[in-house]
Design an enzyme around this catalytic site. Structure first.
Site, short mmCIF file in Angstrom:
data_model
loop_
_atom_site.label_atom_id
_atom_site.label_comp_id
_atom_site.label_asym_id
_atom_site.label_seq_id
_atom_site.Cartn_x
_atom_site.Cartn_y
_atom_site.Cartn_z
CE LYS A 71 -4.13 -1.88 1.90
NZ LYS A 71 -5.26 -1.51 2.74
N GLY B 117 -9.30 -5.25 6.15
CA GLY B 117 -9.44 -4.42 7.33
C GLY B 117 -8.54 -4.81 8.49
CE LYS C 260 -6.84 14.85 10.04
NZ LYS C 260 -6.44 15.21 11.39
CE1 TYR C 261 -10.76 6.09 11.28
CE2 TYR C 261 -11.61 7.79 12.76
CZ TYR C 261 -11.75 6.56 12.13
OH TYR C 261 -12.88 5.81 12.35
CG HIS D 130 -11.94 -0.96 8.90
ND1 HIS D 130 -12.30 0.36 8.95
CD2 HIS D 130 -11.20 -1.19 10.01
CE1 HIS D 130 -11.79 0.91 10.04
NE2 HIS D 130 -11.13 -0.01 10.71
CE LYS E 87 -15.06 -2.21 -0.29
NZ LYS E 87 -14.31 -2.63 -1.50
NE ARG F 55 -9.17 -8.54 -4.29
CZ ARG F 55 -10.26 -7.99 -3.78
NH1 ARG F 55 -11.41 -8.09 -4.42
NH2 ARG F 55 -10.22 -7.31 -2.64
CB VAL G 274 -17.27 -9.11 -3.10
CG1 VAL G 274 -18.62 -9.69 -2.69
CG2 VAL G 274 -16.13 -9.89 -2.48
NE ARG H 225 -19.39 -7.44 0.12
CZ ARG H 225 -18.07 -7.36 0.11
NH1 ARG H 225 -17.36 -8.15 0.88
NH2 ARG H 225 -17.46 -6.48 -0.67
P1 ADP Z 1 -8.24 -3.06 3.48
O1 ADP Z 1 -7.35 -3.33 2.32
O2 ADP Z 1 -7.79 -3.74 4.73
O3 ADP Z 1 -9.68 -3.27 3.17
P2 ADP Z 1 -8.47 -0.16 3.01
O4 ADP Z 1 -7.31 0.73 2.91
O5 ADP Z 1 -9.16 -0.53 1.73
O6 ADP Z 1 -8.04 -1.49 3.81
O7 ADP Z 1 -9.55 0.46 3.99
C1 ADP Z 1 -10.70 -0.25 4.38
C2 ADP Z 1 -11.68 0.68 5.04
O8 ADP Z 1 -11.08 1.28 6.22
C3 ADP Z 1 -12.12 1.86 4.19
O9 ADP Z 1 -13.18 1.55 3.32
C4 ADP Z 1 -12.55 2.83 5.28
O10 ADP Z 1 -13.80 2.48 5.81
C5 ADP Z 1 -11.52 2.61 6.36
N1 ADP Z 1 -10.38 3.55 6.20
C6 ADP Z 1 -9.23 3.33 5.51
N2 ADP Z 1 -8.43 4.41 5.54
C7 ADP Z 1 -9.06 5.35 6.28
C8 ADP Z 1 -8.75 6.71 6.70
N3 ADP Z 1 -7.59 7.29 6.36
N4 ADP Z 1 -9.66 7.36 7.46
C9 ADP Z 1 -10.83 6.77 7.83
N5 ADP Z 1 -11.17 5.51 7.48
C10 ADP Z 1 -10.32 4.80 6.73
#
Ligand code: ADP
Length: 446
Positions: free
Chosen positions: A116, A165, A201-202, A235, A237, A291, A294, A337
């Protein structure tokens, strides 16, 4: 075109891929573990090969066994579905070394996007906006503290090798950083064998909006619009829809064209999804999945395209069946789902399905591997199927979803159907006013 394709997966996605192969006149080979001898994908395939005992690492992740199955059956190409070996660059390389075609992108692109940190660097290079963060891995707690101070709290600690997640922890403030950092790193090590973490940043109230892209393998790329996947638990869907209720007119084209251009520049081949968080009208790249997703049927409902057929065409060197100008988006689609889980506690509920009646009618699609009498094994993911509903408007789609959920009967096990029945009646869902935190907050108050 290929004569025979091996599907290195199980469950609903193996059935999904089989269907596309059959329509293309391609012979199909299913592989299965000993726990899946009665599975639907085995029943529907032209041939099947048992590749090992129930644990996935000894069967569905067992590369030598999959190669042997190709050799025995004469399969020329392998579709990995999602999960398992779908984002394993080494697997793609090994197939190539054996003169077998991996139905997916180039191994180098899988590798780049699978890390990532590297993916974010690539996104910046391609002109995509990213979530502000540490611009690379963080060494230790002191380094994390320094960088978090620059970014500003709250920060999210994420695993470079992350997925599903896992290895993700929020630090609301400086005094919570050390604990979050250590937990995320330990989780990342345990889940991915790589403890590299980075900071982001969250974002407080974003939506998750992703774009479906397709590289034709000949230097061009198109986009197939967006999916809003903001309804998540841990995290992950659970409900995906398109169009996103949050996008303003023109935003799909603007962002879609940007990602398509980026993919053409990268020389990307096959299906991919570029994931963004969307807050206050702005997009922030988080990752790319190299890829099939889902939730791809949501896009199929709007465009009328079969994404697996397009994947196979590209892998066979035939390019896409459409150009960007041919792609039209029609109506609204929602996917739910359906998991074999308790709808309140989400504990897995494997076991025998004693009665099964899927819904039907206009605009209702079920992608599932379930059938009456089927015994869901306890070893794998709890997803047993997906309900995808399409309507001319979001309102019609919601009414149809509610009607379809009411018809859906799965007895003998628990499923998440009752959860969706609650969701369709929620005012925030009806109005489309939700973000990535909405579901967890609502679940806590039920
Ligand atoms: P993974 O590959 O484990 O699924 P992602 O990077 O795709 O991880 O993130 C999954 C979910 O986590 C996102 O859809 C979102 O809900 C949450 N998330 C990821 N990054 C952030 C962020 N910077 N701030 C808030 N939520 C986040």
């Amino acid at each position: 075109m290929f004569n025979k394709v091996l599907i290195a997966n199980r469950g609903e996605i193996a059935v999904r891929v089989l269907r596309a192969c059959k329509e293309l006149g391609i012979q199909t080979v299913a592989v299965h573990s000993t726990a899946d001898a009665d599975a639907m994908h085995v029943r529907l395939a032209d041939e099947s090969v048992c590749i090992g005992p129930p644990p996935a690492r000894e069967s569905y992740l067992n590369i030598p066994q999959i190669l042997a199955a190709c050799e025995i059956t004469g399969a020329e190409a392998v579709h990995p579905g999602y999960g398992f070996l779908s984002e394993n660059a080494r697997f793609a390389d090994i197939l190539a070394a054996h003169k077998l075609t991996f139905i997916g992108p180039k191994a180098d692109h899988i590798r780049t996007m699978g890390d990532k940190i590297e993916a974010k660097r690539t996104a910046v290079r391609l002109g995509l906006p990213i979530v502000p963060g540490s611009n690379g891995g963080v060494e230790d707690v002191a380094d994390a503290r320094r960088k978090a101070g620059e970014i500003g709290y709250p920060v999210l600690i994420k695993a470079a090798a992350g997925g599903g997640g896992r290895g993700m922890k929020v630090a609301e403030s400086a005094d919570r950083l050390e604990e979050a950092f250590n937990t995320a790193r330990a989780e990342a090590r345990a889940a991915f064998g790589d403890g590299t973490v980075y900071l982001e940043k969250y974002l407080a109230h974003p939506r998750h909006i992703e774009f479906q892209v397709f590289g034709d393998g000949r230097g061009a790329a198109i986009h197939l619009g967006e999916r809003d996947c903001s309804l998540q638990r841990r995290h992950q869907k659970i409900w995906e829809e398109s169009p996103s209720p949050a996008l303003a007119p023109g935003q799909r084209e603007e962002m879609g064209n940007l990602v398509a251009k980026a993919m053409a520049e990268l020389g990307y081949s096959g299906a991919g999804t570029i994931e963004f968080l969307f807050e206050d009208g702005k997009f922030y790249f988080i990752e790319m999945n190299t890829r099939l997703q889902v939730e791809h049927p949501v896009t199929e409902a709007l465009t009328g395209l079969d994404l697996v057929v397009e994947q196979i065409r590209v892998a066979a060197g035939e390019g896409l069946s459409v150009r960007q100008s041919d792609v039209k988006f029609s109506g609204h689609a929602i996917e739910c789902r359906i998991n074999a889980e308790d709808p309140a506690t989400f504990t897995p509920s494997p076991g025998r399905i004693t009665y099964y009646h899927p819904p039907g009618g206009l605009g209702v699609r079920i992608d599932s591997s379930a059938y009456q009498g089927y015994r869901i094994p306890p070893y794998y993911d709890s997803l047993i199927g997906k309900l995808i509903v399409h309507g001319r408007t979001r309102e019609e789609c919601l009414a149809r979803l509610k009607r379809a959920l009411g018809e859906f009967v799965v007895d003998g096990i628990s499923t998440t159907i009752p959860l969706f029945q609650k969701l369709v009646d929620e005012p925030d869902i009806i109005s489309g006013n939700y973000n990535i935190h909405w579901l967890e907050r609502r679940l806590a108050s039920w």
